[in-house]
Design a protein around this motif. Sequence first.
Motif, PDB file in Angstrom:
ATOM      1  N   GLN A  66      43.731   4.688   4.846  1.00 29.19           N
ATOM      2  CA  GLN A  66      42.941   3.460   4.881  1.00 29.19           C
ATOM      3  C   GLN A  66      41.703   3.558   3.993  1.00 29.19           C
ATOM      4  O   GLN A  66      41.295   2.580   3.359  1.00 29.19           O
ATOM      5  N   MET A  67      41.091   4.734   3.904  1.00 32.03           N
ATOM      6  CA  MET A  67      39.931   4.917   3.033  1.00 32.03           C
ATOM      7  C   MET A  67      40.318   4.752   1.566  1.00 32.03           C
ATOM      8  O   MET A  67      39.597   4.140   0.777  1.00 32.03           O
ATOM      9  N   THR A  68      41.481   5.290   1.204  1.00 34.16           N
ATOM     10  CA  THR A  68      41.966   5.141  -0.168  1.00 34.16           C
ATOM     11  C   THR A  68      42.240   3.677  -0.490  1.00 34.16           C
ATOM     12  O   THR A  68      41.864   3.165  -1.559  1.00 34.16           O
ATOM     13  N   THR A  69      42.884   2.984   0.444  1.00 37.29           N
ATOM     14  CA  THR A  69      43.180   1.567   0.249  1.00 37.29           C
ATOM     15  C   THR A  69      41.894   0.750   0.160  1.00 37.29           C
ATOM     16  O   THR A  69      41.808  -0.207  -0.615  1.00 37.29           O
ATOM     17  N   MET A  70      40.878   1.137   0.934  1.00 34.84           N
ATOM     18  CA  MET A  70      39.604   0.419   0.904  1.00 34.84           C
ATOM     19  C   MET A  70      38.931   0.550  -0.465  1.00 34.84           C
ATOM     20  O   MET A  70      38.406  -0.433  -1.003  1.00 34.84           O
ATOM     21  N   ILE A  71      38.966   1.742  -1.046  1.00 31.25           N
ATOM     22  CA  ILE A  71      38.368   1.942  -2.375  1.00 31.25           C
ATOM     23  C   ILE A  71      39.076   1.081  -3.412  1.00 31.25           C
ATOM     24  O   ILE A  71      38.438   0.450  -4.270  1.00 31.25           O
ATOM     25  N   GLN A  72      40.401   1.022  -3.332  1.00 30.79           N
ATOM     26  CA  GLN A  72      41.161   0.189  -4.268  1.00 30.79           C
ATOM     27  C   GLN A  72      40.805  -1.286  -4.111  1.00 30.79           C
ATOM     28  O   GLN A  72      40.638  -2.003  -5.096  1.00 30.79           O
ATOM     29  N   ALA A  73      40.673  -1.736  -2.851  1.00 32.23           N
ATOM     30  CA  ALA A  73      40.320  -3.138  -2.610  1.00 32.23           C
ATOM     31  C   ALA A  73      38.909  -3.443  -3.106  1.00 32.23           C
ATOM     32  O   ALA A  73      38.655  -4.512  -3.666  1.00 32.23           O
ATOM     33  N   GLN A  74      37.991  -2.510  -2.912  1.00 28.76           N
ATOM     34  CA  GLN A  74      36.616  -2.706  -3.380  1.00 28.76           C
ATOM     35  C   GLN A  74      36.564  -2.824  -4.898  1.00 28.76           C
ATOM     36  O   GLN A  74      35.846  -3.674  -5.446  1.00 28.76           O
ATOM     37  N   GLN A  75      37.322  -1.964  -5.592  1.00 29.52           N
ATOM     38  CA  GLN A  75      37.340  -2.007  -7.051  1.00 29.52           C
ATOM     39  C   GLN A  75      37.947  -3.312  -7.557  1.00 29.52           C
ATOM     40  O   GLN A  75      37.444  -3.917  -8.515  1.00 29.52           O
ATOM     41  N   ALA A  76      39.024  -3.760  -6.902  1.00 30.57           N
ATOM     42  CA  ALA A  76      39.650  -5.021  -7.300  1.00 30.57           C
ATOM     43  C   ALA A  76      38.706  -6.198  -7.045  1.00 30.57           C
ATOM     44  O   ALA A  76      38.620  -7.132  -7.854  1.00 30.57           O
ATOM     45  N   TYR A  77      37.991  -6.138  -5.933  1.00 31.95           N
ATOM     46  CA  TYR A  77      37.036  -7.217  -5.617  1.00 31.95           C
ATOM     47  C   TYR A  77      35.914  -7.252  -6.642  1.00 31.95           C
ATOM     48  O   TYR A  77      35.507  -8.325  -7.108  1.00 31.95           O
ATOM     49  N   SER A  78      35.418  -6.081  -7.009  1.00 28.38           N
ATOM     50  CA  SER A  78      34.347  -5.999  -8.006  1.00 28.38           C
ATOM     51  C   SER A  78      34.806  -6.554  -9.354  1.00 28.38           C
ATOM     52  O   SER A  78      34.064  -7.282 -10.028  1.00 28.38           O
ATOM     53  N   ALA A  79      36.040  -6.224  -9.745  1.00 26.31           N
ATOM     54  CA  ALA A  79      36.575  -6.754 -11.003  1.00 26.31           C
ATOM     55  C   ALA A  79      36.693  -8.271 -10.943  1.00 26.31           C
ATOM     56  O   ALA A  79      36.411  -8.976 -11.921  1.00 26.31           O
ATOM     57  N   GLY A  80      37.081  -8.806  -9.785  1.00 28.75           N
ATOM     58  CA  GLY A  80      37.196 -10.255  -9.626  1.00 28.75           C
ATOM     59  C   GLY A  80      35.860 -10.955  -9.772  1.00 28.75           C
ATOM     60  O   GLY A  80      35.770 -12.034 -10.368  1.00 28.75           O
ATOM     61  N   THR A  81      34.793 -10.343  -9.241  1.00 32.32           N
ATOM     62  CA  THR A  81      33.464 -10.965  -9.374  1.00 32.32           C
ATOM     63  C   THR A  81      33.024 -10.994 -10.833  1.00 32.32           C
ATOM     64  O   THR A  81      32.347 -11.940 -11.263  1.00 32.32           O
TER      65      THR A  81
END
Length: 292
Positions: free
Chosen positions: A259-274
């Motif tokens: 879950q921690m690995t998946t969270m980092i991936q989601a955070q990076q994708a969210y940052s790219a979207g912004t």
Amino acid sequence: MFLVMRGNDARTPIGGPLMGSLDALWTATSGLQAQSAALENISGNVANAQTPAFKQTDTAFADLVTPPQVSETVQWRSVLTNGRQGSIGRDLVNTYMAIGGEGYFTVAAPTGVSSTGQPTFASSVSTFTRRGDFLLKNGYLVNGSGDYLMGAQIDPVTQATSGTLQPLHFDTSTEVPNLGVLQSLSVSSAGRLQGTYSKGQTVDVASLPVATFPGQGFMTQLSGGTFAATAKSGPPQYSNASKVVGNSLEASNVDVADQMTTMIQAQQAYSAGTRVVTAANEMMLTITGLTL
């Protein structure tokens, strides 16, 4: 479409770039919403990593593509992993139980209180759970989510089994002929609920049928680790394919490291979207600021 005059004759359409910027905003926004949903599921999973029999919720993504193969937005949906069993560990509490294999305990939530202070139940309302941390409260077996265990009562004297599932209730004050007063409950090696009485005898007092579903992945998730049947999951089927194990609890199936690995991936994708939203907004400001 807007036109920009350049010199005496040149005209440049800007409707295309403007609409392109709007499309970019729409696409990036859908991505932000999808990643927000993923982070919400991850936070729920991590928060329940120690909840008995909790089932992890994953997030699936699907690209929405329109002709001619141009990616527009992303679609997301929550995917339950209730088919993946958590590890089963031994416990000292006699009324704790787990299911070895597929299936669910049938449980019910009270719909009211009688004049004597006892819970009442709607006859047709039942849900399903893997959570087996049941304790005897006011004669009922209630788990940590407040759900009441259902089963088929067995007469302790005649051993006749009730033909219908109902919230299990046990009288712990009245003496039963030849047995005495009910002292404690436990789960037998055959997966039945047994009662030990004051005169020293231990007899079966309830059977615990395990509910299975042809399409368990389509069940609806409710609060407290419970699930409800749907048209796609099919109605519950009761068989002896799975076994109830006593003095045991099923652990959550959440892998915190994953879950921690998946969270980092989601955070990076969210940052790219912004960053896409910021760039598209700057483009729109530039385009709409041009002098016509």
